[in-house]
Scaffold this active site. Structure first.
Site, mmCIF file in Angstrom:
data_model
loop_
_atom_site.group_PDB
_atom_site.id
_atom_site.type_symbol
_atom_site.label_atom_id
_atom_site.label_comp_id
_atom_site.label_asym_id
_atom_site.label_seq_id
_atom_site.Cartn_x
_atom_site.Cartn_y
_atom_site.Cartn_z
ATOM 1 N N TYR A 51 -8.656 -0.474 -22.630
ATOM 2 C CA TYR A 51 -7.814 -1.544 -22.110
ATOM 3 C C TYR A 51 -7.942 -2.805 -22.978
ATOM 4 O O TYR A 51 -9.035 -3.365 -23.136
ATOM 5 C CB TYR A 51 -8.185 -1.895 -20.671
ATOM 6 C CG TYR A 51 -8.078 -0.738 -19.698
ATOM 7 C CD1 TYR A 51 -7.279 0.373 -19.962
ATOM 8 C CD2 TYR A 51 -8.794 -0.750 -18.502
ATOM 9 C CE1 TYR A 51 -7.188 1.430 -19.073
ATOM 10 C CE2 TYR A 51 -8.701 0.310 -17.594
ATOM 11 C CZ TYR A 51 -7.903 1.391 -17.895
ATOM 12 O OH TYR A 51 -7.821 2.438 -17.004
ATOM 13 N N GLY A 198 -2.864 4.531 -9.083
ATOM 14 C CA GLY A 198 -1.425 4.584 -8.843
ATOM 15 C C GLY A 198 -0.997 4.831 -7.414
ATOM 16 O O GLY A 198 0.044 5.456 -7.192
ATOM 17 N N PRO A 199 -1.724 4.345 -6.393
ATOM 18 C CA PRO A 199 -1.359 4.666 -5.012
ATOM 19 C C PRO A 199 -0.029 4.073 -4.564
ATOM 20 O O PRO A 199 0.608 4.595 -3.649
ATOM 21 C CB PRO A 199 -2.520 4.100 -4.190
ATOM 22 C CG PRO A 199 -3.038 2.969 -5.025
ATOM 23 C CD PRO A 199 -2.914 3.450 -6.450
ATOM 24 N N VAL A 200 0.398 2.961 -5.184
ATOM 25 C CA VAL A 200 1.683 2.369 -4.800
ATOM 26 C C VAL A 200 2.767 2.651 -5.834
ATOM 27 O O VAL A 200 3.835 2.043 -5.809
ATOM 28 C CB VAL A 200 1.558 0.849 -4.538
ATOM 29 C CG1 VAL A 200 0.672 0.595 -3.337
ATOM 30 C CG2 VAL A 200 1.042 0.114 -5.760
ATOM 31 N N ALA A 201 2.491 3.607 -6.730
ATOM 32 C CA ALA A 201 3.509 4.128 -7.668
ATOM 33 C C ALA A 201 4.223 3.013 -8.432
ATOM 34 O O ALA A 201 5.444 2.832 -8.313
ATOM 35 C CB ALA A 201 4.507 5.000 -6.910
ATOM 36 N N LYS A 202 3.449 2.269 -9.192
ATOM 37 C CA LYS A 202 3.990 1.166 -10.015
ATOM 38 C C LYS A 202 4.747 0.138 -9.182
ATOM 39 O O LYS A 202 5.701 -0.480 -9.648
ATOM 40 C CB LYS A 202 4.893 1.717 -11.127
ATOM 41 C CG LYS A 202 4.154 2.574 -12.140
ATOM 42 C CD LYS A 202 5.048 2.988 -13.294
ATOM 43 C CE LYS A 202 4.249 3.762 -14.332
ATOM 44 N NZ LYS A 202 5.102 4.198 -15.472
ATOM 45 N N GLY A 203 4.300 -0.041 -7.944
ATOM 46 C CA GLY A 203 4.884 -1.052 -7.078
ATOM 47 C C GLY A 203 6.085 -0.588 -6.283
ATOM 48 O O GLY A 203 6.597 -1.330 -5.437
ATOM 49 N N LEU A 205 6.125 1.557 -3.946
ATOM 50 C CA LEU A 205 5.713 1.674 -2.548
ATOM 51 C C LEU A 205 5.061 0.373 -2.067
ATOM 52 O O LEU A 205 4.030 0.376 -1.405
ATOM 53 C CB LEU A 205 4.746 2.851 -2.378
ATOM 54 C CG LEU A 205 5.303 4.219 -2.757
ATOM 55 C CD1 LEU A 205 4.231 5.290 -2.659
ATOM 56 C CD2 LEU A 205 6.488 4.583 -1.862
#
Length: 302
Positions: A51, A198-203, A205
């Site tokens: 990163y 990635g739980p909110v899928a790039k925002g 969700l």
């Protein structure tokens, strides 16, 4: 903040962690976000030597000075920078891992790493040699435990069978349910934890995800993404946002130890952390979500 055990390790980690990749390169904004996360009960910080060409590790290292005992620190290895170029090549060799851990320790300003993860992996890798490197670092006390960050079932199976990994980091969300088919059952069987990115899928969700749903995501069309969001909206309540629902969905699997959403603002950070205080989804709600999202299947990876 609730905690969960990471695999068969003795690490008790907050079920909401902080993915540090999205913090940016400005210390003046990134370090206060890390401090706020720690003050809110987050104890799991995830970074990587990849990163910002190591800059992210440096910022995390500065942020945890005087607070090291509050932190379960995770970083990754395997992507070697090409000298004189702004590019990287894949290098899972023992020689590179043994050398690079010292650079990560220097940037993080610590003498040990709680969880050291292989940042990828292919079936063509010298897997036995890679495992030897991590085992040697454990014996030397430079790392406490190790894991692998991968979405490839065949690679994950190799490490489950051959190594002492305590975790697998993988993308998992309502919009990417591939781990449910094979990986989560495999990890559960072997008492290995999943670290979810990635739980909110790039925002998509999240509360402001309508605009982001205008674009395709994986093999979802824009129309399909908007349809999923519309159906999920029926579960949103006054104190439960769509992001909370998305995070609680992946936390519902017992093999999941921690979710590491990123945050680039205080508002995002606090909303992610608040998901940990939200009541778990009911079996009926979980069933509704599964029925109203498209279950993708793993492609064959080599």
């Amino acid at each position: 903040m609730k905690t969960r055990q990471l695999g068969l390790s003795d690490l008790l980690i907050s079920e909401i962690g902080l993915g540090c990749m999205s913090l940016g390169t400005e210390e003046s904004s990134a370090i206060p976000l890390i401090h706020q996360a720690l003050e809110q009960g987050v104890n799991f910080l995830d970074t990587s030597d990849l990163y910002d060409a190591g800059r992210n590790e440096e910022i995390v290292g500065k942020a945890i000075q005087g607070r090291r005992d509050q932190v379960i620190l995770s970083t990754k290895v395997g992507n070697r920078r090409v000298e004189g170029q702004d590019s990287w090549i894949w290098d899972p060799s023992k020689q590179y891992i043994i050398a690079e851990v010292k650079e990560s320790l220097r940037r993080l300003q610590t003498d040990y790493i709680d969880l050291y993860q292989l940042h990828g992996g292919t079936m063509e890798d010298p897997i036995d040699e890679t495992i030897e490197a991590f085992e040697q670092l454990k014996q030397e006390g430079l790392i406490r435990y190790y894991g692998v960050s991968s979405i490839r079932p065949n690679v994950i199976r190799e490490y489950v069978q051959k190594s002492n990994i305590v975790s697998v980091m993988s993308q998992y969300s309502i919009l990417d349910r591939r781990p449910e088919e094979e990986i989560l059952p495999l990890l559960s069987e072997h008492d290995i934890s999943m670290i979810v990115r990635g739980p909110v899928a790039k925002g998509i969700l999240s509360a402001g995800g309508d605009r982001k749903a205008d674009n395709k995501y994986m093999n979802y069309s824009s129309d399909e993404l908007h349809n999923v969001r519309q159906r999920l909206q029926s579960l949103v309540e006054e104190h439960r946002s769509m992001a909370h629902i998305a995070i609680q969905y992946v936390l519902a699997d017992p093999a999941v130890a921690v979710v590491v959403p990123g945050a680039s603002s205080l508002q995002q950070l606090l909303d992610n952390i608040a998901a940990g205080d939200t009541a778990p989804l009911s079996e009926e709600e979980l069933a509704f979500i599964r029925e109203n999202s498209k279950e993708d299947r793993y492609e064959q990876h080599r």
